[in-house]
Design a protein around this motif. Sequence first.
Motif, PDB file in Angstrom:
ATOM      1  N   THR A  84       0.829  -1.203   0.000  1.00  0.00           N
ATOM      2  CA  THR A  84       0.000   0.000   0.000  1.00  0.00           C
ATOM      3  C   THR A  84       0.867   1.258   0.000  1.00  0.00           C
ATOM      4  N   THR A  85       1.992   1.210   0.677  1.00  0.00           N
ATOM      5  CA  THR A  85       2.904   2.361   0.651  1.00  0.00           C
ATOM      6  C   THR A  85       3.444   2.587  -0.762  1.00  0.00           C
ATOM      7  N   ALA A  86       3.860   1.496  -1.419  1.00  0.00           N
ATOM      8  CA  ALA A  86       4.383   1.622  -2.784  1.00  0.00           C
ATOM      9  C   ALA A  86       3.299   2.124  -3.740  1.00  0.00           C
ATOM     10  N   PHE A  87       2.099   1.569  -3.642  1.00  0.00           N
ATOM     11  CA  PHE A  87       1.011   2.003  -4.514  1.00  0.00           C
ATOM     12  C   PHE A  87       0.597   3.446  -4.217  1.00  0.00           C
ATOM     13  N   GLY A  88       0.723   3.846  -2.963  1.00  0.00           N
ATOM     14  CA  GLY A  88       0.421   5.238  -2.633  1.00  0.00           C
ATOM     15  C   GLY A  88       1.316   6.188  -3.394  1.00  0.00           C
ATOM     16  N   GLY A  89       2.604   5.869  -3.451  1.00  0.00           N
ATOM     17  CA  GLY A  89       3.529   6.695  -4.221  1.00  0.00           C
ATOM     18  C   GLY A  89       3.205   6.678  -5.705  1.00  0.00           C
ATOM     19  N   VAL A  90       2.801   5.504  -6.224  1.00  0.00           N
ATOM     20  CA  VAL A  90       2.452   5.388  -7.650  1.00  0.00           C
ATOM     21  C   VAL A  90       1.214   6.219  -7.971  1.00  0.00           C
ATOM     22  N   PHE A  91       0.202   6.179  -7.114  1.00  0.00           N
ATOM     23  CA  PHE A  91      -1.013   6.962  -7.348  1.00  0.00           C
ATOM     24  C   PHE A  91      -0.716   8.456  -7.324  1.00  0.00           C
ATOM     25  N   LEU A  92       0.098   8.901  -6.390  1.00  0.00           N
ATOM     26  CA  LEU A  92       0.449  10.319  -6.346  1.00  0.00           C
ATOM     27  C   LEU A  92       1.194  10.730  -7.613  1.00  0.00           C
ATOM     28  N   SER A  94       1.082   9.242 -10.507  1.00  0.00           N
ATOM     29  CA  SER A  94       0.157   9.161 -11.633  1.00  0.00           C
ATOM     30  C   SER A  94      -0.717  10.409 -11.720  1.00  0.00           C
ATOM     31  N   GLY A  95      -1.224  10.848 -10.560  1.00  0.00           N
ATOM     32  CA  GLY A  95      -2.058  12.050 -10.572  1.00  0.00           C
ATOM     33  C   GLY A  95      -1.317  13.265 -11.093  1.00  0.00           C
ATOM     34  N   LEU A  96      -0.072  13.423 -10.675  1.00  0.00           N
ATOM     35  CA  LEU A  96       0.719  14.574 -11.118  1.00  0.00           C
ATOM     36  C   LEU A  96       1.071  14.476 -12.601  1.00  0.00           C
ATOM     37  N   LEU A  97       1.439  13.286 -13.054  1.00  0.00           N
ATOM     38  CA  LEU A  97       1.799  13.114 -14.461  1.00  0.00           C
ATOM     39  C   LEU A  97       0.592  13.340 -15.373  1.00  0.00           C
TER      40      LEU A  97
END
Length: 220
Positions: A84-92, A94-97
Motif C-alpha cells: 500500500t505504501t508503494a502504490f500510494g507513491g504510484v497513485f500520487l 500518476s495524478g501529477l503526471l
Amino acid sequence: MTGRKKEAPHPVHTVHRVGAVVLGLVLWVFGSLGLSRGLEFFSTSGQAVLGLSSNGLLSVISLATGAVLIGCAAWGGKQASTVTTAFGGVFLLSGLLHLAVLNSPWNVLAFRMPNVLFSLVVGLVLLFTGLYGRLSGGLPPDNPYRQQHPIRERRPDPEEQLVEQRRPPEDEERRYEEAEIAMGEGHPTPEQTQIVLRDQARRRAVERARARRRAAGGRS
C-alpha cells in the motif's frame, strides 16, 4: 492433544490489511463497471464511470491493482503495509503526471480532472494506511515494527529498562553473592533467602520480557 491457539493479529497490521482490502474493492468495482460497459481500450476521451472518466485500459489496471492489494492483505499485515505504501507513491505520481497530459494524445488512461483528484486522494490514503504505525519516534513497546527495527536489538523495552533500573548496587551484589553461597551450603539466614528470591524474580522478569519481544517479533 489440542493445537496451539493462533494469536490475534496486531492492531497495526489489522489497519494495513483492512485498508488494503477496502481500497482494493473500490478499484475492483470501478474496473468491473468499466469493462462491463465495453469501453474502448485506448480511448483518450473515455466515458463516465462512478463520476470518473475511464477506458478499457484503465479498467484493467484498476482490476489488477485491486487484486494485488487484496492479495497482499490476505498474505499478511507487513506485506500489505509495504504494497500500500508503494502504490500510494504510484497513485500520487500518476495524478501529477496525468495533470500534465490532460487533453493531449498522451492521455492514454483517459484521465480528467476528477481522476487526477481521485488519484491524489487515494495516493495519500494508501500512504497513510501503509505507513501507519511504522514512522514514529515514540512507538509503543508492542509495536511489531519497533521490535523488528535493527536498533531494537540494542534498545530494551521500557519494561526491561525498569527491571534493569532495579538492579542492586555493588554492595547489595556482594550481599547477594554471600546469600547465594549460604543457600548452596544449606544454612542461609531468612534475610539471605529473601535476597536470593528477589534476585531470581528480577531475572525471571527480564527473561519474560525478552520472550514476549521475540514472540511478538515473529508475528506476520
